[in-house]
Design an enzyme around this catalytic site. Structure first.
Site, mmCIF file in Angstrom:
data_model
loop_
_atom_site.group_PDB
_atom_site.id
_atom_site.type_symbol
_atom_site.label_atom_id
_atom_site.label_comp_id
_atom_site.label_asym_id
_atom_site.label_seq_id
_atom_site.Cartn_x
_atom_site.Cartn_y
_atom_site.Cartn_z
ATOM 1 N N TRP A 41 105.382 5.817 43.128
ATOM 2 C CA TRP A 41 104.942 5.260 41.589
ATOM 3 C C TRP A 41 103.690 4.546 42.235
ATOM 4 O O TRP A 41 102.122 4.508 41.368
ATOM 5 C CB TRP A 41 105.340 4.555 41.422
ATOM 6 C CG TRP A 41 107.312 5.062 41.203
ATOM 7 C CD1 TRP A 41 108.418 5.169 41.447
ATOM 8 C CD2 TRP A 41 106.660 6.379 39.816
ATOM 9 N NE1 TRP A 41 109.143 5.615 40.432
ATOM 10 C CE2 TRP A 41 108.397 6.389 39.705
ATOM 11 C CE3 TRP A 41 105.946 6.014 39.233
ATOM 12 C CZ2 TRP A 41 108.531 7.296 38.728
ATOM 13 C CZ3 TRP A 41 106.444 6.857 37.893
ATOM 14 C CH2 TRP A 41 108.024 7.287 37.403
ATOM 15 N N ASP B 209 104.222 -3.820 40.155
ATOM 16 C CA ASP B 209 104.976 -3.333 39.983
ATOM 17 C C ASP B 209 106.759 -3.131 39.948
ATOM 18 O O ASP B 209 107.125 -2.691 42.069
ATOM 19 C CB ASP B 209 104.715 -2.069 39.939
ATOM 20 C CG ASP B 209 105.916 -0.711 39.130
ATOM 21 O OD1 ASP B 209 106.730 -1.263 38.594
ATOM 22 O OD2 ASP B 209 105.579 0.351 39.127
ATOM 23 N N LYS C 221 115.760 0.487 34.567
ATOM 24 C CA LYS C 221 116.755 1.385 36.152
ATOM 25 C C LYS C 221 117.353 -0.516 35.886
ATOM 26 O O LYS C 221 118.343 -0.202 36.219
ATOM 27 C CB LYS C 221 114.951 0.780 37.011
ATOM 28 C CG LYS C 221 113.761 1.007 37.219
ATOM 29 C CD LYS C 221 114.047 2.746 37.297
ATOM 30 C CE LYS C 221 113.246 4.160 36.529
ATOM 31 N NZ LYS C 221 111.791 4.032 37.023
#
Ligand SMILES: *Cc1c(COP(=O)(O)O)cnc(C)c1O
Length: 358
Positions: free
Chosen positions: A101, A171, A195
């Site tokens: 990511w 993040d 999530k």
């Protein structure tokens, strides 16, 4: 019927109590005669929901008054582009690559200016966070970007570097609200909801006020944090139903005792699974112990030819979505806040059975 435990990395399991509450309020929210889905985003009912959702998130994360909370669309990936548009100006930014990511964040940001990768664990297949004293930080960077929990690789930060006056942009998509954080240590925190918070379609951005005046002129209004904060995240229609469900999840967390209480449960859940994996040489995990994620636990069978049989047997016992990400292979168990400890116990029980049988 077999009890189902969903180990998906996202969209992911939600608390049963939240889903039942949403079901009971689905058609007629609090006597309004309307579903939240049908309400004007500017009406008093939805405005009340939005305000309560923000207040509860502020309580959970102890967010200081000089930070704005935005409820945006476009997911974490849209924010990957919004971050340089809002913060980079004509300067340069530092990025640390610790997994798939953060690597993607570098790619997304590079269109908007000079991005420097100041540390990376790519050469070690993203199995740890590089030691902070090896980061080649630029004291004049516009910001420093990190991903504090790498969902795909199962790597979680165990602290923060000293970045001086450079704002840290994090993040936190896959572990926000799983443990206490000190918001003051960050310039910006962002995360997609699907999530650990709620349904897809919502991205939460927490941004320090003094960082709101730097946007590039090309920044679209929907991704301009200043414009959005001046308009209570309503420059256009926000993802109303996702915000409502996120609000129910926040209430659920508060009723459990908040982030401190869920952290204790998360430590216990992750500890059970890692301890079992470490206790046998039938399974293994490749991540450095201090950077092992409490939320996303990739693991491998020593004999990879058994992978399909493992997944098939797991599914038959109601243990779903355990296949690892295609970039990493093997298995991955995502055990977010909403995964009950019974789910982790059922997984370990199955892993033991499977080991015995093979
Ligand atoms: C899932 C995920 C993303 C991508 O989120 P989208 O909502 O699909 O844009 C980005 N970063 C991390 C850490 C993630 O887990």
């Amino acid at each position: 019927m077999t009890k189902i435990y969903n180990f998906s990395a996202g969209p992911a399991v939600l608390p049963r109590a939240v889903l039942e509450r949403a079901q009971s309020e689905m058609i007629d929210w609090h006597g309004s005669g309307m579903s939240v889905m049908e309400m004007s985003h500017r009406g008093k009912e939805f405005t009340g929901i939005l305000n309560k959702t923000e207040t509860d998130l502020r309580t959970l994360l102890n967010i200081p008054q000089n930070y704005k909370v935005l409820f945006l669309q476009g997911g974490a990936i849209a924010e990957n582009a919004a971050i340089p548009m809002n913060l980079l100006g004509s300067g340069e930014a530092d990025y640390v690559v610790t997994g798939a990511w953060s690597k993607r964040s570098v790619e997304d940001a590079s269109a908007y200016g000079k991005i420097n990768v100041v540390a990376s664990s790519a050469a070690e297949n993203f199995t740890h966070v590089p030691a902070f004293d090896c980061w080649n930080l630029n004291p004049n960077a516009a910001y420093l970007h990190i991903c504090t929990n790498e969902t795909i690789n199962g790597v979680e930060f165990d602290g923060l570097p000293d970045a001086g006056n450079v704002p840290i942009v994090a993040d936190m998509s896959s572990h926000i609200l799983s443990r206490p954080i000190d918001v003051n240590q960050y310039g910006v925190i962002y995360g997609g909801a699907q999530k650990n918070i709620g349904p897809a379609g919502l991205c939460i951005v927490i941004v320090r006020e003094d960082l709101l005046d730097r946007a590039l002129p090309i920044t679209p209004a929907v991704f301009n944090w200043k414009t959005q904060s001046e308009n209570q995240s309503m420059i256009n229609t926000p993802p109303t139903y996702s915000i409502y469900i996120a609000g129910l999840v926040f209430e659920w967390l508060l009723s459990l005792g908040g982030v401190e209480a869920i952290e204790k449960i998360n430590i216990k859940k992750a500890g059970l699974l890692y301890d079992y994996i470490d206790s046998t040489d039938f399974y293994f995990n490749k991540v450095a112990v201090k950077n092992r994620s409490r939320m996303n636990i990739p693991f491998f069978l020593k004999d990879e030819s058994l992978n399909d049989a493992f997944l098939k047997g797991a599914e038959a016992q109601g243990l779903l979505q355990l296949k690892g990400h295609r970039m990493v292979g093997g298995m991955r168990a995502s055990i977010y806040n909403a995964m009950p400890i019974e789910g982790v116990e059922a997984l370990i029980h199955y892993m033991q059975q499977f080991e015995k049988a093979h």
